[in-house]
Enzyme design. Structure first.
Site, mmCIF file in Angstrom:
data_model
loop_
_atom_site.group_PDB
_atom_site.id
_atom_site.type_symbol
_atom_site.label_atom_id
_atom_site.label_comp_id
_atom_site.label_asym_id
_atom_site.label_seq_id
_atom_site.Cartn_x
_atom_site.Cartn_y
_atom_site.Cartn_z
ATOM 1 N N ARG A 35 0.828 -1.216 0.000
ATOM 2 C CA ARG A 35 0.000 0.000 0.000
ATOM 3 C C ARG A 35 0.858 1.261 0.000
ATOM 4 O O ARG A 35 0.501 2.250 -0.649
ATOM 5 C CB ARG A 35 -0.940 -0.003 1.203
ATOM 6 N N LYS A 201 -23.261 -13.281 2.678
ATOM 7 C CA LYS A 201 -24.669 -12.900 2.782
ATOM 8 C C LYS A 201 -25.225 -12.234 1.529
ATOM 9 O O LYS A 201 -24.560 -11.398 0.911
ATOM 10 C CB LYS A 201 -24.840 -11.926 3.952
ATOM 11 N N GLY A 350 -11.974 -8.586 -0.784
ATOM 12 C CA GLY A 350 -10.811 -9.089 -0.055
ATOM 13 C C GLY A 350 -10.522 -10.562 -0.276
ATOM 14 O O GLY A 350 -9.395 -10.938 -0.606
ATOM 15 N N GLY A 373 -14.195 -3.197 0.153
ATOM 16 C CA GLY A 373 -15.436 -2.431 0.314
ATOM 17 C C GLY A 373 -15.591 -1.385 -0.777
ATOM 18 O O GLY A 373 -16.698 -1.116 -1.260
HETATM 19 P P1 AMP Z 1 -17.927 -11.704 1.866
HETATM 20 O O1 AMP Z 1 -17.162 -10.838 2.804
HETATM 21 O O2 AMP Z 1 -19.382 -11.428 1.846
HETATM 22 O O3 AMP Z 1 -17.308 -11.746 0.489
HETATM 23 O O4 AMP Z 1 -17.843 -13.158 2.474
HETATM 24 C C1 AMP Z 1 -16.668 -13.886 2.600
HETATM 25 C C2 AMP Z 1 -16.913 -15.039 3.527
HETATM 26 O O5 AMP Z 1 -17.938 -15.869 3.011
HETATM 27 C C3 AMP Z 1 -15.705 -15.913 3.731
HETATM 28 O O6 AMP Z 1 -15.266 -15.778 5.041
HETATM 29 C C4 AMP Z 1 -16.226 -17.314 3.465
HETATM 30 O O7 AMP Z 1 -15.804 -18.260 4.412
HETATM 31 C C5 AMP Z 1 -17.721 -17.139 3.564
HETATM 32 N N1 AMP Z 1 -18.438 -18.183 2.829
HETATM 33 C C6 AMP Z 1 -18.320 -18.509 1.543
HETATM 34 N N2 AMP Z 1 -19.083 -19.574 1.242
HETATM 35 C C7 AMP Z 1 -19.700 -19.933 2.377
HETATM 36 C C8 AMP Z 1 -20.631 -20.964 2.715
HETATM 37 N N3 AMP Z 1 -21.048 -21.847 1.809
HETATM 38 N N4 AMP Z 1 -21.061 -21.036 3.999
HETATM 39 C C9 AMP Z 1 -20.636 -20.146 4.918
HETATM 40 N N5 AMP Z 1 -19.777 -19.157 4.661
HETATM 41 C C10 AMP Z 1 -19.307 -19.042 3.402
#
Ligand code: AMP
Length: 404
Positions: A35, A201, A350, A373
């Site tokens: 960075r 989510k 990330g 983000g």
């Molecule tokens: P995000 O920050 O929304 O991109 O989410 C990333 C996170 O989603 C990571 O820590 C992954 O472990 C989690 N993740 C991905 N697939 C799954 C799943 N099938 N069940 C639970 N967590 C998940």
């Protein structure tokens, strides 16, 4: 396109550059200086053009006095001196007489770095809540404001949004590169345009879906996100991660865009959320006790066909719980498939970026975004706080046409 540092006459001017020096520090040592290195182009340009340069950045989060010790900007100062091979001034303060005096004494071509902007958070969260008086004070130190901290453009903080309200402002080379790569792909995509979404989510990515559903030819959904979509179609997802508040949203979206949204047909499942070998199951075989941890091989094949046929791919979010070695196959295979596509390939977020980096595939992507983000915010469309007060000088669509 936003006004850039090149559109200013910097000579004799006090130029505040908001950098992203938020580097990882372990046991008092910087473990990755990427960075800081990424900020050098803008800083060097400013001093070459005879500006008096004032650098601001945050480092970590500051909630108590211990955090101040852990996130003292002095460590960045030492690294910056090494990288710039030049004398730099450091003031161990974010405001006050010593800051004012150091700014007054700055000569053309000299650089001054102030203490961590988030030290101001110890009192009423002044930096992070974009305190008006603090924003005005920092703005009073300069004549021109250049924002080059891409990773924080989605935040409305005093050191980015706040200052830009009071000074003639532009962007540095790092943000310029991000916008030049991302915005034409969002505004005027090459077709077929395949959007790939994963991560935990649905609710975190609703705005991205809403902004891009009409523009994308297909949206491939994996990770924890797809569970809620499949549940809304009536599938049993067992104990898998479900975003209950988004079930209705998923159902409606699938009704309207069933031809565009492509969901997994098989998974690697486990009976516990731990890193142990899983079982491959078709979606219809999932039992009440199963947890979908990763997309399965048939899904990878299907996603692969869409990826191979795309002219443009944007990917955000892992396909499974990729932190566990037993469940990183889907994410790795998708990274590999995208890296073999000759069209425009962009990865942001990330986790997906770390997957690409850990596989040393960065150079096989058109663009690897440096802000999680921030890149999600660009995909969402709408106002971006860190850029809101910086004037537009060109249309991204025109920019794209000029490109070819
Ligand atoms: P995000 O920050 O929304 O991109 O989410 C990333 C996170 O989603 C990571 O820590 C992954 O472990 C989690 N993740 C991905 N697939 C799954 C799943 N099938 N069940 C639970 N967590 C998940």
């Amino acid at each position: 396109m936003k006004k850039t540092i090149k559109q200013f006459n910097l000579k004799n001017k006090r130029v505040i550059i908001r950098c992203d020096f938020n580097v990882p520090i372990v046991n008092g040592k910087i473990t990755d200086n990427t960075r800081i290195k990424s900020s050098l182009e803008t800083i060097k340009y400013a001093i070459r053009n005879n500006a008096k340069v004032i650098l601001l950045s945050h480092l970590g989060k500051i909630k108590n006095e211990d955090d101040k010790i852990k996130n003292d900007m002095y460590i960045v100062y030492q690294e910056l001196v090494k990288l710039m091979k030049k004398k730099i001034k450091f003031v161990n303060n974010t405001r006050g007489d010593d800051v004012d005096e150091a700014v007054r004494n700055l000569k053309n071509g000299q650089i001054l770095l102030l203490q961590n902007t988030r030290y101001e958070d110890l009192e009423d969260n002044k930096e992070s809540s974009c305190d008006e008086e603090l924003s005005k004070y920092w703005a009073s130190l300069g004549d021109i404001f250049i924002n080059d901290a891409f990773a924080t453009i989605h935040r409305k903080h005093a050191s980015n949004y706040g200052i830009s309200k009071y000074l003639d402002s532009g962007i540095g080379f790092l943000i310029e590169k991000e916008l030049k790569e991302m915005m034409p792909a969002i505004e005027l995509p090459d077709r077929p345009f395949v959007l790939i979404l994963g991560g935990s989510k649905v609710s975190d990515k609703i705005k991205v879906i809403s902004n891009l559903i009409k523009k994308a030819d297909h949206i491939l959904i994996g990770g924890g996100m797809c569970n809620t979509f499949l549940l809304s179609e009536g599938y049993n997802m067992g104990e898998s991660l479900i975003d209950k508040d988004s079930i209705e949203y998923c159902k409606n979206l699938l009704n309207e865009y069933s031809d565009k949204i492509i969901l997994p047909i098989d998974f690697v499942v486990s009976d516990e959320f731990v890193d142990k070998k899983g079982t491959i199951k078709d979606i219809s075989e999932i039992k009440d006790s199963d947890i979908a941890m990763d997309i399965g091989p048939k899904t990878i094949d299907i996603f692969g066909k869409y990826i191979n046929g795309a002219q443009q791919i944007i990917w955000n979010g892992p396909m499974g719980v990729f932190e566990f070695n037993n469940y990183n196959n889907g994410t790795k295979k998708i990274a590999e498939l995208i890296s073999n596509n000759y069209g425009t390939t962009i990865v942001g977020g990330g986790d997906s970026v770390s997957a690409v980096k850990s596989m040393k595939l960065e150079n096989k992507f058109s663009h690897v975004s440096t802000g999680g983000g921030a890149s999600l915010k660009l995909l969402e469309g709408g106002n971006i706080p860190g850029l809101e007060n910086i004037s537009d000088i060109d249309d991204y669509n025109i920019l794209k046409k000029k490109h070819f």
